[in-house]
Design a protein around this motif. Structure first.
Motif, mmCIF file in Angstrom:
data_model
loop_
_atom_site.group_PDB
_atom_site.id
_atom_site.type_symbol
_atom_site.label_atom_id
_atom_site.label_comp_id
_atom_site.label_asym_id
_atom_site.label_seq_id
_atom_site.Cartn_x
_atom_site.Cartn_y
_atom_site.Cartn_z
ATOM 1 N N SER A 141 -11.261 36.919 1.252
ATOM 2 C CA SER A 141 -10.926 38.317 1.001
ATOM 3 C C SER A 141 -11.786 39.181 1.913
ATOM 4 C CB SER A 141 -11.199 38.679 -0.465
ATOM 5 O OG SER A 141 -12.593 38.693 -0.719
ATOM 6 N N SER A 142 -11.672 40.490 1.747
ATOM 7 C CA SER A 142 -12.513 41.400 2.520
ATOM 8 C C SER A 142 -13.980 41.273 2.126
ATOM 9 C CB SER A 142 -12.043 42.846 2.328
ATOM 10 O OG SER A 142 -12.093 43.204 0.951
ATOM 11 N N ASN A 145 -14.930 35.733 3.885
ATOM 12 C CA ASN A 145 -13.928 34.760 4.306
ATOM 13 C C ASN A 145 -14.637 33.451 4.611
ATOM 14 O OD1 ASN A 145 -12.184 33.154 6.020
ATOM 15 N ND2 ASN A 145 -10.891 34.965 6.261
ATOM 16 N N THR A 176 -11.094 35.957 -5.973
ATOM 17 C CA THR A 176 -11.729 36.566 -4.802
ATOM 18 C C THR A 176 -13.031 37.288 -5.124
ATOM 19 O OG1 THR A 176 -10.394 38.569 -5.108
ATOM 20 C CG2 THR A 176 -9.526 36.872 -3.615
#
Length: 239
Positions: A141-142, A145, A176
């Motif tokens: 995810s932001s 990673n 996430t």
């Protein structure tokens, strides 16, 4: 990731407290039988000690853009940290029982059971959580990673708890925003209650993931230990 309920955790704690005041045979399990017999007294794999590894992860150079929760109801306090040749985090351990259906891991034992894992054995089947030590990483995810950080399915992980080292592989992905989960077999090897519903531990687990490593075949624990020991020695030299 298993979103453990505070109610369940409290209930389990109360049950353990009550058991502490019972006679040694009152639980119905004779010494040396049942669940206690299945749990190893210690896990020390390879030649590198837990103390030596922990001495290299006393400070954090954060590489994640933010921090993770350890469970759904907790605040975000856990960063992913970078080192030469590895990334690490310090968190809890929830117990993952996903993958092949067995007597220990199924819908009957795990309310959150799923019959698949993100990464598969060499024969194409999902991993087997009750026999293979593996770690769950947060899905990319932001926030972070894992692939961009050099972590891949089958990569080697040194899992450290109470001065014990267990080598595992990256075997599954989770939510996430939550971190801190490993397979039934990982928990059991470290002396942590492997019950997927009420087991695990709330803190004290260090996960060191070695970059650009890959165990082949992924289901070979002996291969993970052999490669993990070499990578741990290199980690000590390079940090």
């Amino acid at each position: 990731m298993r979103p453990r309920s505070l109610t369940l955790t409290a209930a389990a704690g109360a049950a353990l407290l009550a058991t502490a005041f019972l006679p040694s045979n009152a639980s119905g399990l004779a010494r040396g039988s049942g669940a206690d017999a299945d749990r190893p007294a210690a896990a020390q794999e390879g030649s590198v000690s837990a103390a030596a590894l922990l001495a290299k992860v006393t400070s954090c150079s954060q590489i994640s853009s933010g921090k993770y929760r350890t469970d759904e109801e907790t605040s975000a306090t856990v960063p992913v940290c970078g080192k030469n040749g590895a990334v690490f985090w310090k968190a809890d351990m929830d117990v993952d029982c996903d993958g092949q259906r067995t007597s220990k891991c199924s819908e009957a034992t795990d309310p959150w059971y799923q019959d698949d894992t993100a990464f598969h054995q060499s024969d194409g089947r999902p991993l087997r959580a009750d026999t293979l030590p593996y770690v769950v990483v947060p899905s990319s995810s932001s926030l972070w990673n894992y692939g961009s950080a050099g972590i891949k399915g089958g990569g080697v992980v040194a899992v450290i708890y109470q001065n014990k080292v267990e080598y595992a592989v990256v075997g599954d992905t989770g939510p996430t925003k939550i971190i801190g989960e490993a397979s039934y077999a990982t928990a059991k090897a470290l002396g942590i209650d492997p019950d997927p519903e009420n087991g695990g531990t709330d803190s004290g687990v260090t996960y060191i993931l070695f970059k650009n490593s890959k165990v082949s075949p992924i289901e070979s624990h002996s291969a993970a230990v052999s490669l993990g020991d070499r990578l741990a020695q290199a980690f000590l030299r390079d940090n």
